[in-house]
Design a protein around this motif. Sequence first.
Motif, short mmCIF file in Angstrom:
data_model
loop_
_atom_site.label_atom_id
_atom_site.label_comp_id
_atom_site.label_asym_id
_atom_site.label_seq_id
_atom_site.Cartn_x
_atom_site.Cartn_y
_atom_site.Cartn_z
N VAL A 1 0.82 -1.21 0.00
CA VAL A 1 0.00 0.00 0.00
C VAL A 1 0.85 1.27 0.00
N HIS A 2 2.15 1.10 0.11
CA HIS A 2 3.00 2.28 0.11
C HIS A 2 2.85 3.03 -1.21
N LYS A 3 2.75 4.35 -1.10
CA LYS A 3 2.59 5.15 -2.31
C LYS A 3 3.96 5.47 -2.90
N PHE A 4 4.38 4.63 -3.76
CA PHE A 4 5.65 4.89 -4.43
C PHE A 4 5.46 6.02 -5.42
N ASP A 5 6.55 6.42 -5.99
CA ASP A 5 6.47 7.46 -7.02
C ASP A 5 6.19 6.76 -8.35
N PHE A 6 4.89 6.61 -8.63
CA PHE A 6 4.52 5.82 -9.79
C PHE A 6 4.71 6.57 -11.10
N SER A 7 5.07 7.84 -10.99
CA SER A 7 5.33 8.56 -12.24
C SER A 7 6.67 8.12 -12.82
N ASP A 8 7.49 7.52 -11.98
CA ASP A 8 8.76 6.97 -12.45
C ASP A 8 8.49 5.60 -13.05
N GLU A 9 8.70 5.47 -14.36
CA GLU A 9 8.30 4.22 -15.01
C GLU A 9 9.07 3.03 -14.48
N GLU A 10 10.26 3.28 -14.05
CA GLU A 10 11.07 2.20 -13.51
C GLU A 10 10.46 1.66 -12.21
N VAL A 11 10.11 2.60 -11.33
CA VAL A 11 9.49 2.21 -10.07
C VAL A 11 8.19 1.46 -10.35
N MET A 12 7.43 2.02 -11.27
CA MET A 12 6.15 1.41 -11.63
C MET A 12 6.35 -0.03 -12.08
N ALA A 13 7.32 -0.23 -12.96
CA ALA A 13 7.53 -1.56 -13.51
C ALA A 13 7.95 -2.56 -12.43
N TYR A 14 8.87 -2.13 -11.56
CA TYR A 14 9.31 -3.04 -10.51
C TYR A 14 8.19 -3.28 -9.51
N TYR A 15 7.42 -2.25 -9.25
CA TYR A 15 6.33 -2.40 -8.29
C TYR A 15 5.29 -3.40 -8.79
N ILE A 16 4.90 -3.23 -10.04
CA ILE A 16 3.85 -4.10 -10.55
C ILE A 16 4.36 -5.54 -10.70
N SER A 17 5.64 -5.66 -11.01
CA SER A 17 6.22 -7.00 -11.06
C SER A 17 6.21 -7.64 -9.68
N PHE A 18 6.46 -6.81 -8.70
CA PHE A 18 6.43 -7.30 -7.31
C PHE A 18 5.04 -7.84 -6.99
N LEU A 19 4.02 -7.07 -7.33
CA LEU A 19 2.66 -7.53 -7.06
C LEU A 19 2.35 -8.82 -7.84
N LYS A 20 2.79 -8.84 -9.06
CA LYS A 20 2.51 -10.02 -9.88
C LYS A 20 3.22 -11.25 -9.32
N THR A 21 4.47 -11.05 -8.91
CA THR A 21 5.21 -12.16 -8.32
C THR A 21 4.48 -12.69 -7.09
N LEU A 22 3.98 -11.78 -6.28
CA LEU A 22 3.23 -12.20 -5.09
C LEU A 22 1.99 -12.99 -5.50
N LEU B 1 -3.41 -6.31 -1.91
CA LEU B 1 -2.73 -6.81 -3.10
C LEU B 1 -3.63 -6.64 -4.31
N TYR B 2 -4.88 -7.01 -4.15
CA TYR B 2 -5.82 -6.96 -5.27
C TYR B 2 -6.28 -5.53 -5.53
N THR B 3 -6.69 -4.85 -4.49
CA THR B 3 -7.27 -3.52 -4.72
C THR B 3 -6.22 -2.52 -5.20
N GLU B 4 -4.99 -2.65 -4.72
CA GLU B 4 -3.97 -1.73 -5.20
C GLU B 4 -3.65 -2.02 -6.67
N ALA B 5 -3.64 -3.29 -7.00
CA ALA B 5 -3.26 -3.65 -8.37
C ALA B 5 -4.29 -3.18 -9.38
N ILE B 6 -5.56 -3.40 -9.08
CA ILE B 6 -6.55 -3.09 -10.12
C ILE B 6 -6.67 -1.58 -10.36
N LYS B 7 -6.08 -0.80 -9.46
CA LYS B 7 -6.08 0.64 -9.75
C LYS B 7 -5.29 0.95 -11.01
#
Lengths: 1093, 214
Positions: A128-149, A171-177
């Motif tokens: 649920v941590h609000k990363f800086d999702f405007s950074d595409e790199e952070v976004m990509a690693y974050y979503i991969s993290f969720l997917k791996t989980l 995990l689910y609600t953050e992802a579907i955003k």
Amino acid sequence: MFRSRSWFGASWGRPKNPHSLERLKYLHNILCKNTTVSESNRGTLVESLRCIAEILIWGDQNDSSVFDFFLEKNMLSYFLKIMRQKCGGSSYVCVQLLQTLNILFENIRNETSLYYLLSNNHVNSIIVHKFDFSDEEVMAYYISFLKTLSLKLNNHTIHFFYNEHTKDFPLYTEAIKFFNHSESMVRIAVRTLTLNVYRVQDASMLRFIRDRTAAPYFSNLVWFIGKHILELDACVRNDAEMSFCSHQSQQKLDDLVAEHLDHLHYINDILCLNIPDLNDVLTEHLLHKLLVPLYIYSLTSESVRRLAASSPYNRDHIQSIEAITRNLEAILKGKHTESPSRMTFPRHRMESEDEIKPSVSCVVSLFLLSQVFLIITHGPIVHALAWIILQSDLSVFEDGATKILEMYISNAKSNVKLEFSKPQLSLEKALENTSSERDYTTPEYSGSKSFGYDTDQSSCDLDPELVSNSLPSTSHISEASSIGHDSTEDLVTQIQPVKSMSATTIKENMPDSPLPDSGIDSSSSKTNEYNNITDEEKQKLLGVIPSTSAERAVTLESLIERESREIEKRPFLKTILDSLDCSENDYKALFALCLLFALINNKGVNTELLDTLLCPEDEITSSAQESGVASSSAPSGDTQMSSPPPKRPLQSFNALLISKLMAITNLSCKPASKVRLVTLELSVTLMRVAMCGAGGGASARHAPAADALRARAAALARNFYKCDDIFLDMFEDEYCETSKRPLNVEWLCMDAAILLPPTRTPMSGIAFAKRLPSGEMERARRAIRTFFLIRDLYLKLTGKSETQLPLSNPAPFVQVGDVLDLNDSDLISCDIIQKDGTWQHRFLAVDHIQIILVEPDKQRLGWGVAKLVGSLQDLEIQGDKEDPRCLHLTIHKPRVGASGALPRTVLLRAKFKFDDHIRSMAAKQRLTKGRTKSRQKKMQQIGRLLEVSGMCAPALAPRHRPLFARPALATVRRSTGGDDDTERRLRRPSGHMLKDGIVVYRERTTSRESSVSRSSSAQGSREGSPRSRSEEIPMEDIKRNAVASSLAATPVVQQCQPSTSSPLLKTNNSSEETSFISSEPSRPKRKGIVETI
Amino acid sequence: MAYAYLFKYIIIGDTGVGKSCLLLQFTDKRFQPVHDLTIGVEFGARMITIDGKQIKLQIWDTAGQEAFRSITRSYYRGAAGALLVYDITRRDTFNHLTTWLEDARQHSNSNMVIMLIGNKSDLESRREVKKEEGEAFAREHGLVFMETSAKTAANVEEAFINTAKEIYEKIQEGVFDINNEANGIKIGPQHSTAGGASGAGGAGAGGAAGGGCC
């Protein structure tokens, strides 16, 4: 940048072994000392985090104390602390942190370690941590993290992510955003995650998903699909306006189409997980928010507008459109429309927005609906859609006969407004509501919640807890649906009156049956009544139906007339059938055909519903009666669906459909036709289905029509029948094309290019079948293919088997390795010199259609082993300028069956050196003549096929007779196991004929040959023939014996081919006497060739 | 981090052929082969330099999602390059290549560059698929071929970089429409500041040693 490892060696006292507990302790120390991220230490931190991942995985696989230390020191909390700092290089550190977590969760094998990692809820805090999702790199690693989980989810681990008490599932609600994120890989990851979550099938979790998130998520999903489609439509319109589309916009169109397909596949993947509750919500949103109000609505607009003037039902077209959609809405919603809370709201909105209701063009709508039917097979969706398209008529709306439709829509208690509109809340907001303190009456979704499942379940005293407790597994849904009849039965009957859809589906959905029984109450007495009445009606009707074919013919026109009157009442079906009109072009028709094809072939659509299109009127009544009987003995939801109400027997549009398809086919037989080949192929395919009716026996009545069509197509192709070489090659290539690549409608509908108005130029890059022919050559190709398609239809309808195509039957070809009796055959000795200098000695033999290079058989005198077989037809012959003894030959692989369409394979391209220039000339002449003859022969065959005047009717004779075979025997063997005596008797005369007119060129010039053909070559000239003639009879037996003993050294291919006309080792039988005679006349020809040499 | 282009890759092939290990080996070279440690990851990014230009590679492993048709479909479409991996010690993984390739060809952008990788070349003693077979398959289907070892890092660098080079060439030839992000290619944020950025990034990529993720 911060890659220097110098710090490693510095004063920190780093343990030498990178994989050890000591090393982890040391790293822990670093984390402790660097709690604040700064410019100066972030390199150190990144390196430490990287090492931690490595050590932990090593520990997981080798030393458990490592993991204990990690947990004991609660090192994940350091991660959180680092993450939460906002400072310069935080994204740099965050990325490594996420990657460390990815590695951790991806590679941990020890389950206990995994549980420990997850148990302290740190992972959820990270999620649920609000990363800086405007950074595409952070976004990509974050979503991969969720997917791996999500890939780690199962019935046990789900509880670490989903908290039943707080109703929290970050995990689910953050992802579907991020489901609509601009980055495609992020969207894909979200979809993967959702599917991974759904398939865990934990009852409580699924309930949460359904109650709290399904409505917002699916409504948003559906909304974005719709928006996407509007964009696609705009793109198509834009392209249609421009005379020729630019490359770029076609690319865009490609992407939009592919994206729509992705959406449909995603939805289908969800539906295929077979989670009833989820499917119902999704079905409801899909139907009410997208498919009906956007796709189907776009179908109506045009036809209804045209209808307006004439229709007795609706005078004002605006009103009629509105009436239709509104009534449909009411119908789809069922009784619950009366419920006051929703009554006023939708109606109100509807009127105000009517004028600007979004819609797409009819073409796009037909195209998209085709895709829907090609991909989605979930019964309730496709069946409801099919029903609306095929059955709903204006009278239904007028009469307000909502009860009929009620049967089709399980979700009658729907509170989803029938309208394509933006969800009232953004997904994020909606989810915030769900995750905040729970109140069941959030205004925006009170509908789905208070009126939906919760109330339903509580009103029938079905405590959710009770459900899951009463069943052994945690997943009551999947269990219940598979138990079906037995234990849950009580439960089911309890629920049914209250109309809980899940309960109904449990009853109706037998395990593994994705049937369209979308919660129809089959035990309802009302429907049984319908059934009975219908049956009686049908029986009455049956008596009236004209039974003789003469009467049928008379009534056909009136039938069509009546059907076209009837269709006025079915606005959607009318649009589709009207679109089949190709008099201007076939732009729309292609999509209408795709849709019909997809509809007919969809497994989820009830077959009886399809009888509307596929069954002639008289058959419908009889088949309906049968099914009536069937359903009375075993009442099933299926039969109810298409059972009409008492007053209106099921109307068939079979005759009308066939007449429309016929018109397309007719048009395509015109020289300047605007019908593309793909359209023709599709209509021919559909015609075959439509003409066969439900029983499959009715096709004969259409045979005369099909024959007339075939004649017309032949006439079209005849225009191009010229005796130049290219026609034959074209003819054969096109045949291969048509037989090799039967139409794949699913692939066709993946091609965005067909959305552009039909074009002519090949420079568009559009495949030939999908555009109009450009120039004379392509017109010829088109005519030939048209002929093949229609001829195929004719043959299939009349039940005849193909006897004349392909032109060169593979059977008579000699195969490489065959041992041939070449006694007294024409053979020319030659050396073959290839480019690389390799040298071979062979004998050249030529028959009707092939050039054969043989090597003498070492075991039998006068026999040879075929080393290379090529077709004469495609042979390329060139003299050598320097050496008159030489010829340059290019030998191609024979065209056999469908493989002929491959780029002609060159078997051999080499210099042939003959003994002297006379031999060389003789060979050249023979080959050239053979080539011409073999082509002429095929042209004659084509002439017969196309009924070119002057060509005799197709002879029963075999089409090719090998030169060195006994011609009379080279016949097709139709049955096996002929009597030995008969064979011998038949064979004798033929042996005699073998000797006729054959000149043997057998030269002994090389030393190699002498060893093999020492004796035979001596008599290798004419004087040899009397001898062998006298030996003919015994020779037969020898040969047969040789075959019978099936020498391992000489595999005889022909033997195993059932329909060969094997030149040499022929077993024959008595039924072939006719061909024996018919083959006689052509003998002189062959003689002719020989004589010239 | 500034870059001129971003290429998206996918890695496909049977399970257990070492896809995620290849990925981790390339993006995070520090995971050296010690103590039989098999370790992989599903996503990674790394900067490389081609023709003096900074190019970022984003690599997505598709493992574990085979069950869903919609997912595999979309993955193919969004990628500019694909590494099709088999295990030289397991013939079945080689036999399945045709299926993988058919899938890839059907769903992907026609310009997608596919590289065939025979992985685990360090396990020479257990080899079941000859190098020549891999070469022949690649030749027949117009792929670039390479044998790698995620363990010893042999050829791993080359595999990813050669694929990138081929994509880059296609861009130069104008085959790829770089304005269309659906192709798996993205133009970097305005790299007018290339001076500074490329200096820093260049060091990272060129040095490559520790250079995981920037």
